[in-house]
Design a protein around this motif. Structure first.
Motif, PDB file in Angstrom:
ATOM      1  N   PHE A 165       0.848  -1.186   0.000  1.00 47.63           N
ATOM      2  CA  PHE A 165       0.000   0.000   0.000  1.00 47.63           C
ATOM      3  C   PHE A 165       0.891   1.246   0.000  1.00 47.63           C
ATOM      4  N   PHE A 166       0.312   2.378  -0.386  1.00 46.69           N
ATOM      5  CA  PHE A 166       1.110   3.608  -0.408  1.00 46.69           C
ATOM      6  C   PHE A 166       1.355   4.145   1.000  1.00 46.69           C
ATOM      7  N   PHE A 167       2.362   5.028   1.109  1.00 49.23           N
ATOM      8  CA  PHE A 167       2.616   5.748   2.363  1.00 49.23           C
ATOM      9  C   PHE A 167       2.830   7.222   2.060  1.00 49.23           C
ATOM     10  N   GLN A 168       2.169   8.046   2.823  1.00 53.83           N
ATOM     11  CA  GLN A 168       2.405   9.487   2.830  1.00 53.83           C
ATOM     12  C   GLN A 168       1.896   9.977   4.175  1.00 53.83           C
ATOM     13  N   PRO A 169       2.751  10.630   4.990  1.00 56.01           N
ATOM     14  CA  PRO A 169       2.359  10.932   6.373  1.00 56.01           C
ATOM     15  C   PRO A 169       1.149  11.836   6.503  1.00 56.01           C
ATOM     16  N   GLY A 170       0.774  12.511   5.422  1.00 56.34           N
ATOM     17  CA  GLY A 170      -0.453  13.279   5.455  1.00 56.34           C
ATOM     18  C   GLY A 170      -1.691  12.412   5.376  1.00 56.34           C
ATOM     19  N   PHE A 171      -1.488  11.122   5.077  1.00 56.90           N
ATOM     20  CA  PHE A 171      -2.612  10.199   4.931  1.00 56.90           C
ATOM     21  C   PHE A 171      -2.550   9.020   5.887  1.00 56.90           C
ATOM     22  N   ASP A 172      -1.368   8.393   6.026  1.00 58.34           N
ATOM     23  CA  ASP A 172      -1.313   7.157   6.799  1.00 58.34           C
ATOM     24  C   ASP A 172       0.076   6.935   7.365  1.00 58.34           C
ATOM     25  N   ARG A 173       0.467   5.672   7.511  1.00 54.17           N
ATOM     26  CA  ARG A 173       1.721   5.291   8.141  1.00 54.17           C
ATOM     27  C   ARG A 173       2.624   4.570   7.151  1.00 54.17           C
ATOM     28  N   GLN A 174       3.879   4.337   7.560  1.00 55.36           N
ATOM     29  CA  GLN A 174       4.821   3.665   6.664  1.00 55.36           C
ATOM     30  C   GLN A 174       4.364   2.248   6.340  1.00 55.36           C
ATOM     31  N   TRP A 175       3.859   1.569   7.347  1.00 54.58           N
ATOM     32  CA  TRP A 175       3.066   0.367   7.114  1.00 54.58           C
ATOM     33  C   TRP A 175       1.615   0.812   7.242  1.00 54.58           C
ATOM     34  N   SER A 176       0.817   0.521   6.259  1.00 57.22           N
ATOM     35  CA  SER A 176      -0.563   0.973   6.288  1.00 57.22           C
ATOM     36  C   SER A 176      -1.332   0.307   7.434  1.00 57.22           C
ATOM     37  N   LEU A 177      -2.479   0.888   7.748  1.00 59.35           N
ATOM     38  CA  LEU A 177      -3.267   0.428   8.892  1.00 59.35           C
ATOM     39  C   LEU A 177      -3.560  -1.073   8.819  1.00 59.35           C
ATOM     40  N   LEU A 178      -3.981  -1.566   7.673  1.00 64.57           N
ATOM     41  CA  LEU A 178      -4.307  -2.989   7.563  1.00 64.57           C
ATOM     42  C   LEU A 178      -3.057  -3.858   7.595  1.00 64.57           C
ATOM     43  N   ASN A 179      -1.928  -3.340   7.081  1.00 60.76           N
ATOM     44  CA  ASN A 179      -0.657  -4.054   7.260  1.00 60.76           C
ATOM     45  C   ASN A 179      -0.382  -4.278   8.741  1.00 60.76           C
ATOM     46  N   LEU A 180      -0.486  -3.189   9.509  1.00 60.29           N
ATOM     47  CA  LEU A 180      -0.168  -3.245  10.931  1.00 60.29           C
ATOM     48  C   LEU A 180      -1.135  -4.148  11.688  1.00 60.29           C
ATOM     49  N   ALA A 181      -2.415  -4.073  11.331  1.00 62.08           N
ATOM     50  CA  ALA A 181      -3.399  -4.925  12.001  1.00 62.08           C
ATOM     51  C   ALA A 181      -3.114  -6.393  11.736  1.00 62.08           C
ATOM     52  N   ALA A 182      -2.706  -6.719  10.511  1.00 63.05           N
ATOM     53  CA  ALA A 182      -2.392  -8.110  10.168  1.00 63.05           C
ATOM     54  C   ALA A 182      -1.110  -8.572  10.851  1.00 63.05           C
ATOM     55  N   GLN A 183      -0.108  -7.702  10.885  1.00 64.21           N
ATOM     56  CA  GLN A 183       1.132  -8.052  11.569  1.00 64.21           C
ATOM     57  C   GLN A 183       0.869  -8.282  13.063  1.00 64.21           C
ATOM     58  N   HIS A 184       0.020  -7.466  13.631  1.00 64.87           N
ATOM     59  CA  HIS A 184      -0.371  -7.635  15.035  1.00 64.87           C
ATOM     60  C   HIS A 184      -1.070  -8.979  15.237  1.00 64.87           C
ATOM     61  N   ALA A 185      -1.940  -9.345  14.289  1.00 67.48           N
ATOM     62  CA  ALA A 185      -2.660 -10.618  14.395  1.00 67.48           C
ATOM     63  C   ALA A 185      -1.698 -11.800  14.360  1.00 67.48           C
ATOM     64  N   LEU A 186      -0.582 -11.630  13.664  1.00 66.65           N
ATOM     65  CA  LEU A 186       0.418 -12.696  13.569  1.00 66.65           C
ATOM     66  C   LEU A 186       1.376 -12.708  14.749  1.00 66.65           C
ATOM     67  N   GLY A 187       1.191 -11.764  15.674  1.00 68.82           N
ATOM     68  CA  GLY A 187       2.037 -11.732  16.864  1.00 68.82           C
ATOM     69  C   GLY A 187       3.414 -11.157  16.639  1.00 68.82           C
TER      70      GLY A 187
END
Length: 471
Positions: A442-464
């Motif tokens: 996914f894209f990243f631009q700090p005016g919009f989101d994070r370096q890892w996008s929100l769903l990236n981070l949520a999935a990484q969190h789900a994987l522990g």
């Protein structure tokens, strides 16, 4: 454009198509038939007197956010000026005579009945709102939150200064919309539901806890676990809702307690399940030859659940209509209907959420074993202060505990991130795994989101995984 008889390999013969119901499935069926075939004669019968009112747009109408009530519709009869399209409102189809390939139709304006023949019959009869079977349900000012007539009546009451107390029955999507519209109109609102939390069949508790608190902040008095016994009043006018948690003063009662399939007229003719849903096969065919069923009155094949479940959404009806008409004149369709994910979104005052696929409630009801993960963060990097539009965001993911295939998800924030629900829907439909979402580009631009996008981070969190720095 195709000739339907050419597809059958015979001499062209004009085919007569009858459609029952003018909502999303019926509308899309007309569009698809006109787009794909040039030798069909289309007749649509609609019981109501107002063609294709969009009940999902009712809140916008109640809040004065539409041009006028006449515009809250999918189409008008004059939207189809073609000579081979006939749209008849106030016409109720009462019976299917499959041996003769006719339907019995009553003109509700004059009471006359006729027999109309068909080559193909598409049932898109939809659902009816439930009215609680309790004393007082026929009192004045006890309304249902569905349809053109009810919308105009509710609107008048919201604008009536005499009306002070409004009680909404049911804390699902429609009930929440009714409560919000009433509060914005300056009314005191009690929101009652028999289950333990608002929106409990759509979202898990981590998200409904946020919404419950927000409803209270906005002045909605939420009462859960309520068993309603009676609508009471003086004369013909409702005055209170009686329950095991006390009496709620009510100048108006708005019932939003679910729906039931509009299929009583089909009993003994079309196969129905125990709850009245139309049974259709993987090609959307009923037990009757050349009779098909789509939309809210059927159970839809869920890709996530791998079985048919009730999913009453416009998007489902339109996808089914598109598939059905494409294969309508094939003796055996070349492919079955691919199924649906089932996605929806809603605003609750300042919050916005979207959900797709299964959640804990629907998975349990469908008998599907799931694992889940809840993730909370900020929309943008932590160096962006909250007052510069960096609100909290919440994600709940659901997946198969063994192979990690995504089965559902939801997002919530005061910022409108509901488009992320479409990302989840695509991931679920394509049977992606949590690992795929964790690494998706996914894209990243700090005016919009994070370096890892929100769903990236949520999935990484789900994987522990060790969480990416919030700096």
């Amino acid at each position: 454009m195709l000739n339907c008889s050419q597809k059958l390999g015979v001499i062209s013969v004009k085919k007569k198509i009858i459609i029952v119901g003018a909502s999303h499935g019926g509308h899309q069926s007309i569009l698809e038939l006109l787009s794909r075939y040039d030798d069909v004669d289309i007749t649509l019968f609609e019981t109501g007197d107002f063609i294709s009112f969009m009940s999902c747009g009712m809140e916008l109408y109640l809040e004065n956010s539409v041009t006028n009530v006449e515009a809250v519709r999918n189409f008008r009869p004059e939207s189809f000026p073609q000579k081979n399209v006939h749209i008849l409102n106030n016409h109720q189809v009462t019976k299917i005579n499959s041996d003769q390939k006719t339907v019995s139709v009553t003109d509700l304006e004059n009471g006359k009945s006729t027999e109309e023949s068909y080559d193909k019959l598409i049932l898109s009869s939809g659902v009816n709102p439930k009215s609680l079977p309790i004393p007082g349900k026929d009192l004045e000012n006890v309304y249902l939150m569905r349809g053109y007539d009810w919308a105009t009546k509710i609107k008048a009451k919201l604008e009536d200064p005499i009306v002070k107390n409004i009680t909404v029955i049911g804390a699902g999507y429609i009930g929440i919309e009714a409560a919000e519209a009433a509060v914005k109109a300056g009314k005191h609102v009690n929101l009652l539901d028999v289950i333990d939390r608002p929106l409990g069949t759509y979202l898990d508790s981590e998200l409904t806890d946020v919404i419950s608190e927000h409803l209270a902040e906005k002045g909605v008095e939420v009462h859960t676990g309520v068993k309603i016994s009676e609508y009471s009043g003086q004369g013909n006018q409702v005055q209170a809702v009686k329950s095991d948690q006390g009496n709620f003063p009510s100048d108006v009662v708005i019932q939003a307690a679910g729906v039931q399939p509009n299929t009583a007229w089909l009993k003994g003719t079309v196969d129905l399940d125990a709850r009245g849903w139309i049974k259709n096969d993987k090609y959307l065919r009923t037990n009757l030859p050349d009779v098909y069923a789509i939309g809210d009155a059927t159970l839809a094949y869920s890709v996530a659940a791998n079985k048919k479940i009730p999913v009453a959404l416009a998007t489902v009806a339109r996808r089914e209509a598109r598939y059905l008409v494409k294969h309508l004149f094939e003796k055996t369709p070349s492919v079955p209907f691919a199924g649906i994910v089932g996605s929806s979104a809603l605003s609750v005052f300042d919050y916005h959420f979207a959900q797709s696929g299964l959640n804990s409630f629907t998975a349990e009801r469908a008998g599907v074993k799931i694992a889940s993960s809840f993730y909370e963060d900020t929309l943008r990097p932590s160096y962006v202060p909250e007052n510069k539009v960096n609100p909290k965001v919440y994600v709940k993911l659901f997946f198969d505990p063994e192979n990690h295939r995504l089965l559902g998800g939801a997002v919530l924030s005061t910022y409108d991130i509901t488009a992320q629900g479409n990302v989840l829907a695509l991931a679920i439909s394509q049977q992606l795994k949590v690992e795929d979402l964790a690494e998706a580009d996914f894209f990243f631009q700090p005016g919009f989101d994070r370096q890892w996008s929100l769903l990236n981070l949520a999935a990484q969190h789900a994987l522990g995984e060790v969480e990416f720095t919030k700096k």
